[in-house]
Write a protein that holds these residues in place. Structure first.
Motif, PDB file in Angstrom:
ATOM      1  N   UNK A   1       0.432  -1.077   0.143  1.00 15.16           N
ATOM      2  CA  UNK A   1       0.536   0.179  -0.161  1.00 15.16           C
ATOM      3  C   UNK A   1       0.560   1.095  -0.087  1.00 15.16           C
ATOM      4  N   UNK A   2       2.209   0.971   0.715  1.00 15.91           N
ATOM      5  CA  UNK A   2       2.783   1.692   1.062  1.00 15.91           C
ATOM      6  C   UNK A   2       3.419   2.375  -0.846  1.00 15.91           C
ATOM      7  N   UNK A   3       4.049   1.607  -0.994  1.00 16.21           N
ATOM      8  CA  UNK A   3       4.813   1.980  -2.346  1.00 16.21           C
ATOM      9  C   UNK A   3       3.380   2.100  -3.523  1.00 16.21           C
ATOM     10  N   UNK A   4       2.066   1.616  -3.729  1.00 14.86           N
ATOM     11  CA  UNK A   4       1.219   2.359  -4.414  1.00 14.86           C
ATOM     12  C   UNK A   4       0.959   3.796  -3.849  1.00 14.86           C
ATOM     13  N   UNK A   5       1.210   4.501  -3.317  1.00 10.63           N
ATOM     14  CA  UNK A   5       0.572   5.497  -2.604  1.00 10.63           C
ATOM     15  C   UNK A   5       2.593   6.643  -2.738  1.00 10.63           C
TER      16      UNK A   5
ATOM     17  N   UNK B   1       4.099   5.821  -5.732  1.00 13.80           N
ATOM     18  CA  UNK B   1       4.099   5.309  -7.094  1.00 13.80           C
ATOM     19  C   UNK B   1       2.655   6.617  -7.600  1.00 13.80           C
ATOM     20  N   UNK B   2       1.313   6.810  -7.087  1.00 16.98           N
ATOM     21  CA  UNK B   2       0.097   7.662  -7.149  1.00 16.98           C
ATOM     22  C   UNK B   2       0.914   9.022  -7.147  1.00 16.98           C
ATOM     23  N   UNK B   3       1.652   9.328  -5.711  1.00 23.64           N
ATOM     24  CA  UNK B   3       2.341  10.477  -5.305  1.00 23.64           C
ATOM     25  C   UNK B   3       3.427  11.372  -6.484  1.00 23.64           C
ATOM     26  N   UNK B   4       3.706  10.217  -7.646  1.00 24.92           N
ATOM     27  CA  UNK B   4       5.104  10.029  -8.619  1.00 24.92           C
ATOM     28  C   UNK B   4       4.046  10.882  -9.838  1.00 24.92           C
ATOM     29  N   UNK B   5       3.418  10.066 -10.457  1.00 27.93           N
ATOM     30  CA  UNK B   5       1.827  10.185 -11.018  1.00 27.93           C
ATOM     31  C   UNK B   5       1.164  11.136 -11.462  1.00 27.93           C
ATOM     32  N   UNK B   6       0.597  11.426 -10.185  1.00 33.36           N
ATOM     33  CA  UNK B   6      -0.762  12.660 -10.542  1.00 33.36           C
ATOM     34  C   UNK B   6       0.107  14.312  -9.571  1.00 33.36           C
ATOM     35  N   UNK B   7      -0.975  15.043 -10.103  1.00 33.51           N
ATOM     36  CA  UNK B   7      -0.305  16.390  -9.426  1.00 33.51           C
ATOM     37  C   UNK B   7      -0.085  16.949  -8.714  1.00 33.51           C
ATOM     38  N   UNK B   8       0.168  17.140  -7.598  1.00 34.87           N
ATOM     39  CA  UNK B   8       0.217  17.341  -6.155  1.00 34.87           C
ATOM     40  C   UNK B   8      -0.844  18.786  -5.738  1.00 34.87           C
ATOM     41  N   UNK B   9      -1.398  19.212  -7.007  1.00 36.80           N
ATOM     42  CA  UNK B   9      -1.838  19.770  -6.449  1.00 36.80           C
ATOM     43  C   UNK B   9      -3.468  19.638  -6.290  1.00 36.80           C
ATOM     44  N   UNK B  10      -3.504  18.658  -6.996  1.00 35.32           N
ATOM     45  CA  UNK B  10      -5.151  17.425  -6.851  1.00 35.32           C
ATOM     46  C   UNK B  10      -5.081  16.524  -5.268  1.00 35.32           C
TER      47      UNK B  10
END
Length: 119
Positions: A90-94, A96-105
């Motif tokens: 779950x930590x790894x998924x988070x 990866x998502x933080x690198x792919x999704x814009x931090x403003x969202x």
């Protein structure tokens, strides 16, 4: 010959429903690609482009305050629950998502809960 077999007729659909649900639950799979996020294997399939994501939020659910990430996109929402994924996964998924999704969202509550859990 079985006497009073009426209870078998009532139990058969229940047992069938439980077995189908268990089969579908074990077949779920989250696939993170360069251009999209795919969640397949359940009753509903999700194909979410990174550009379609509008907001990412996190809640703590249940008695044990299990974190659950909700990804809102133009067609609905996808909820990822930590109880389904083991801790390191779950930590790894988070991450990866933080690198792919814009931090403003990401919402403020997402970062508050993330910091409370020690990630």
């Amino acid at each position: 010959m079985i006497k009073d077999a009426g209870w078998i007729l009532l139990l058969a659909p229940l047992i069938f429903f439980i077995s189908v649900s268990m089969f579908v639950y074990t077949r779920q799979e989250l696939i993170v690609l360069n251009n999209a996020l795919h969640f397949v294997g359940g009753f509903k399939r999700y194909f979410i482009s990174w550009d379609d994501i509008t907001k990412v939020d996190m809640d703590r659910l249940g008695k044990y305050k299990t974190p659950a990430v909700t990804i809102y996109y133009s067609g609905g929402r996808l909820k990822l629950n930590k109880s389904f994924y083991p801790g390191p996964q779950f930590k790894r998924i988070l991450s990866i998502l933080e690198t792919k999704i814009d931090p403003k969202l990401y919402t403020e509550r997402y970062f508050e809960i993330r910091n409370q859990t020690g990630w």
